[in-house]
Design an enzyme around this catalytic site. Structure first.
Site, PDB file in Angstrom:
ATOM      1  N   ASP A 188       7.703   6.113  -9.095  1.00  0.00           N
ATOM      2  CA  ASP A 188       6.695   5.166  -9.556  1.00  0.00           C
ATOM      3  C   ASP A 188       6.889   4.961 -11.049  1.00  0.00           C
ATOM      4  O   ASP A 188       7.107   5.919 -11.791  1.00  0.00           O
ATOM      5  CB  ASP A 188       5.288   5.727  -9.280  1.00  0.00           C
ATOM      6  N   GLU A 272       9.945   0.739  -6.441  1.00  0.00           N
ATOM      7  CA  GLU A 272       9.237  -0.512  -6.237  1.00  0.00           C
ATOM      8  C   GLU A 272      10.167  -1.652  -6.596  1.00  0.00           C
ATOM      9  O   GLU A 272      11.036  -1.505  -7.450  1.00  0.00           O
ATOM     10  CB  GLU A 272       8.025  -0.597  -7.165  1.00  0.00           C
ATOM     11  N   ASP A 356      -0.372   8.581 -10.191  1.00  0.00           N
ATOM     12  CA  ASP A 356       1.030   8.148 -10.118  1.00  0.00           C
ATOM     13  C   ASP A 356       1.828   8.930  -9.071  1.00  0.00           C
ATOM     14  O   ASP A 356       2.715   8.380  -8.423  1.00  0.00           O
ATOM     15  CB  ASP A 356       1.703   8.273 -11.495  1.00  0.00           C
TER      16      ASP A 356
END
Ligand SMILES: [Zn+2]
Length: 382
Positions: A188, A272, A356
């Site tokens: 992340d 991501e 996170d």
């Protein structure tokens, strides 16, 4: 163990002598001029006569330009970077025709620039690099070793906005694939910590970065107070560029170490997709730096994963990774940025975790689900 042969670029700082620097500055100027003249000729031919000019024709034009008295200075520099510049122009047009890029534009007069030398325009003996039109080898700071027995096939000399010189060498290298691992990891990206891994590990910003950022802000203010076109403004601009370069260099080192480690330790790496970063509004400078780091991180993971036979999976950017409970999958209605701890709203679950780390675990789970649906999943490019 499979061995792959890959082209790889190695970039080093270099320190030309005043005489060499003079030659390089002129070379960069000629490269820009030839590119722009080539572009002008192609553009006119097309708009006036609907004619397409190809690389060979621009190359013939270059010979003509060299015979013109007002352009005689083109003969003072190596002709190879000039030819290469026309090849780059050709590539820019091909990219435009194939709808991969917009119409080529003129190169502006800037401190920065690059000149590409192919094998006929440099010598490589006993680890020393000598460029055409130079009388002595270039002083290079060899910050790392070139692969054993390798020989550069192309050498590019460039100058950055801070006025520093670099030399990039393209070499072929044999890369063994790593033995398979069972571990996988989710990453992340954030601002408070640079990256958070699904293992709970956080990679924080370099220690000096806050101070560097403050310095950049100050230098920006200084620059804006200087009069346009003055030499003080030019100097202030150079100081600002140097500060930016220092931040970028430190980031570069950290990212390379991190991406190499992630690829070595894990078979599957889930991140991501790009674009998600646009949602983090928290100070423009911090964000610009973080965005650049994220883009570099992605690019490095992509090629290192390919080299070493690992799988990189980019999960959908609309995945609500921070709002989902990584233990039971419950979706929370809201999860504002200032909320640093995730608490599951489901009473039977009650899972709490660092925001996170929870997100990184969700990215991992989503990525593994993608991988399970079919092999050959390639990261989607934004
Ligand atoms: Zn839960």
């Amino acid at each position: 163990m499979a061995v792959l042969s890959r082209h790889r670029t190695f970039r080093f700082r270099c320190y030309p002598t005043p005489e060499q620097e003079d030659n390089l500055v002129r070379t960069l100027g000629c490269v820009r001029l030839v590119y722009n003249k080539g572009l002008e000729s192609r553009h006119k031919a097309w708009f006036r006569r609907r004619e397409r000019i190809n690389y060979a024709q621009t190359s013939a034009l270059l010979t003509k330009w060299k015979h013109r008295q007002d352009l005689a200075f083109l003969n003072d520099v190596s002709s190879v970077p000039l030819q290469q510049s026309l090849r780059h122009l050709q590539k820019a047009f091909v990219n435009f025709w194939e709808k991969r890029a917009s119409y080529p534009v003129f190169k502006k007069k800037r401190l920065t620039g690059a000149a590409e030398y192919t094998k006929s325009a440099f010598t490589w003996t006993n680890g020393e690099l000598k460029l055409a039109k130079h009388t002595a080898p270039l002083e290079v700071r060899w910050s790392r070793r070139l692969p054993k027995g390798s020989e550069p096939s192309t050498v590019t000399v460039s100058r950055d906005r801070a006025g520093r010189w670099f030399v990039s060498m393209l070499v072929e290298q044999d890369i063994p694939t790593l033995p398979e691992r069972r571990e996988s990891v989710g990453v992340d990206a954030g601002l408070t910590s640079l990256f958070t891994l699904s293992t709970g590990e956080t990679i924080t910003n370099p220690r000096h970065e806050r101070r560097d950022r403050e310095r950049i802000r100050k230098l920006r203010r200084d620059l804006s107070r200087k009069q346009a076109g003055s030499s003080n403004r030019r100097k202030a601009g150079l100081r600002l560029a140097r500060a930016h370069a220092r931040v970028a260099d430190r980031r570069h080192d950290i990212l390379h170490k991190l991406t190499t480690r992630l690829v070595r330790e894990n078979q599957v790496i889930c991140v991501e997709d790009l674009g998600v970063r646009g949602m983090l509004g928290n100070g423009r400078l911090a964000r610009a730096i973080a965005d650049a780091a994220w883009a570099a991180f992605r690019a490095q993971l992509e090629y290192k994963a390919e080299w070493y036979g690992r799988t990189l999976i980019a999960v959908d950017r609309f995945l609500p990774s921070s709002k989902t409970c990584s233990a039971c999958g419950t979706l929370k209605e809201d999860m504002p940025l200032r909320q640093r701890v995730f608490t599951c709203p489901e009473r039977e679950c009650g899972h709490t975790e660092d925001r996170d780390v929870n997100a990184a675990k969700n990215i991992l789970a989503a990525g593994l689900a993608v991988a399970a649906c079919g092999d050959g999943v390639r990261p989607k490019r934004a």
